[in-house]
Design an enzyme around this catalytic site. Structure first.
Site, PDB file in Angstrom:
ATOM      1  N   THR A   1       0.876  -1.097  -0.059  1.00 59.17           N
ATOM      2  CA  THR A   1       0.081   0.056  -0.109  1.00 59.17           C
ATOM      3  C   THR A   1       0.785   1.253   0.337  1.00 59.17           C
ATOM      4  O   THR A   1       0.440   2.291  -0.767  1.00 59.17           O
ATOM      5  CB  THR A   1      -0.910  -0.056   1.171  1.00 59.17           C
TER       6      THR A   1
ATOM      7  N   SER B   1       2.332  -7.533  -0.375  1.00 63.01           N
ATOM      8  CA  SER B   1       2.921  -8.380   0.552  1.00 63.01           C
ATOM      9  C   SER B   1       2.157  -9.797   0.902  1.00 63.01           C
ATOM     10  O   SER B   1       2.645 -10.798   1.357  1.00 63.01           O
ATOM     11  CB  SER B   1       2.855  -7.589   1.856  1.00 63.01           C
TER      12      SER B   1
ATOM     13  N   THR C   1       1.253  -4.292   4.408  1.00 66.05           N
ATOM     14  CA  THR C   1       0.913  -4.431   5.748  1.00 66.05           C
ATOM     15  C   THR C   1       0.323  -5.777   6.001  1.00 66.05           C
ATOM     16  O   THR C   1       0.373  -6.282   7.137  1.00 66.05           O
ATOM     17  CB  THR C   1      -0.064  -3.402   6.484  1.00 66.05           C
TER      18      THR C   1
END
Length: 349
Positions: free
Chosen positions: A28, A76, A110
């Protein structure tokens, strides 16, 4: 800020300033949305900004020389063991290329940030501060936390006070240990929390870095896994996580074992109990040489190495989350540790 992928000071003033390397991986913090209103649909757009698009969106502290290196361009949710091993090597290469670097920041998505942070915490043999940072909102969105989070992470990485703490996570003005950090909310900016024992420090509104406590568990240069790690081309042993729920049976555990898991972390019913059928399968797996670590679905509280675990050969996860317990178990198995040594590792790391 100096140009990407360079660390040569450009002036005497730069030479007097601490230098921080920022490794860009995606996520992000490096993504773009459809428009300034987009704080959610961007995850499906999957637009990772180019360096030319992303870097102008950020402002770094004037008293720190910052340079960037592009490591990857993935979200991620696609991070893997191979990704962690390559990232570890990229950090070591950066330090070798720039021995005077004050600290390293890894900009990361995240979704799996806590796992990358703890893996590096256990495996990177350096006291150079490593700070993992992400964002809950893309830098193109109104109210984004990306810009401040990254600037704060740079400040933490540059601070001499950060030396000796192992790998850190800097998010929402807080400094957290990689050992304890956990993502707790899907959308709120204050999503990352430290399990059980709280954050290590803060970054105040003036950008000053404050530490209030220090982690006593082993990490980085004191970790045996920082020197006993295989080359990234060598896969680590497979370890799966199996989560318990009301009415759960042995099916998921049996599937993990059938697909070659050498270890399994069981996210048990609090305070670390399983349905009877699952316990029977656990006992059979241990008899067959599989290592079983029992964790808990609860978000806090220690799983204790109780007498019943000793009788059966089960290993308790201490205060590690199931995700963190999986990483430590993978490294223990890769190092060829015995059951007694693995119990000691969960008490020490």
């Amino acid at each position: 800020m100096t140009p990407p992928d360079t660390h040569t000071p450009t002036s005497p003033a730069d030479q007097a300033q601490p230098r921080v390397a920022v490794l860009l991986t995606g996520g992000t913090i490096g993504s773009g949305g459809h428009d300034a209103q987009d704080r959610l649909d961007y995850v499906d757009l999957a637009k990772v900004l180019t360096d030319e698009e992303a870097l102008p969106l950020y402002t770094f502290p004037d008293d720190i020389t910052v340079y960037t290196r592009r490591f990857s361009r993935i979200r991620s949710n696609d991070a893997s063991v191979e990704f962690w091993l390559r990232l570890r090597q990229a950090i070591l290469d950066t330090i070798a290329d720039d021995p005077a670097v004050a600290g390293i920041v890894v900009a990361h998505g995240t979704a799996t940030l806590e796992e990358t942070a703890y893996f590096l915490h256990l495996t990177v043999p350096t006291e150079v501060p490593i700070v993992i940072v992400g964002a809950q909102r893309p830098p193109t969105a109104m109210g984004s936390d990306a810009q401040l989070n990254l600037a704060n992470a740079v400040r933490v990485a540059a601070s001499p006070a950060s030396v000796g703490h192992g790998v850190l996570v800097a998010m929402d003005d807080e400094i957290l240990s990689a050992r304890d950090v956990m993502k707790t909310d899907n959308h709120r900016l204050s999503t990352f929390k430290a399990r059980d024992h709280g954050r290590l420090g803060d970054i105040d509104p003036y950008g000053q870095v404050w530490f209030y406590r220090k982690l006593l568990r082993l990490h980085t240069t004191a970790s045996r896994f920082s020197t006993e790690l295989p080359d990234y081309a060598t896969p680590l042993p497979r370890v799966d996580i199996v989560t318990m729920y009301s009415g759960s049976d042995e099916l998921a555990l049996t599937a993990a074992l059938a697909n070659g898991a050498r270890g399994v972390v069981v996210a048990s019913l609090p305070p670390s109990m399983n349905p009877t059928a699952v316990d029977a399968t656990i006992d059979a797996a241990i008899a067959a040489g599989v290592t079983i670590v029992q964790s808990s679905r609860a978000i806090s509280g220690r799983v204790v190495q109780r007498h019943g675990f000793d009788d059966r050969g089960v290993i308790a996860s201490d205060t590690l989350s199931p995700q963190a317990a999986r990483l430590l178990l993978m490294l223990c198995l890769a190092a060829g540790l015995s059951r007694a040594e693995i119990i000691a590792a969960f008490a020490a790391y």
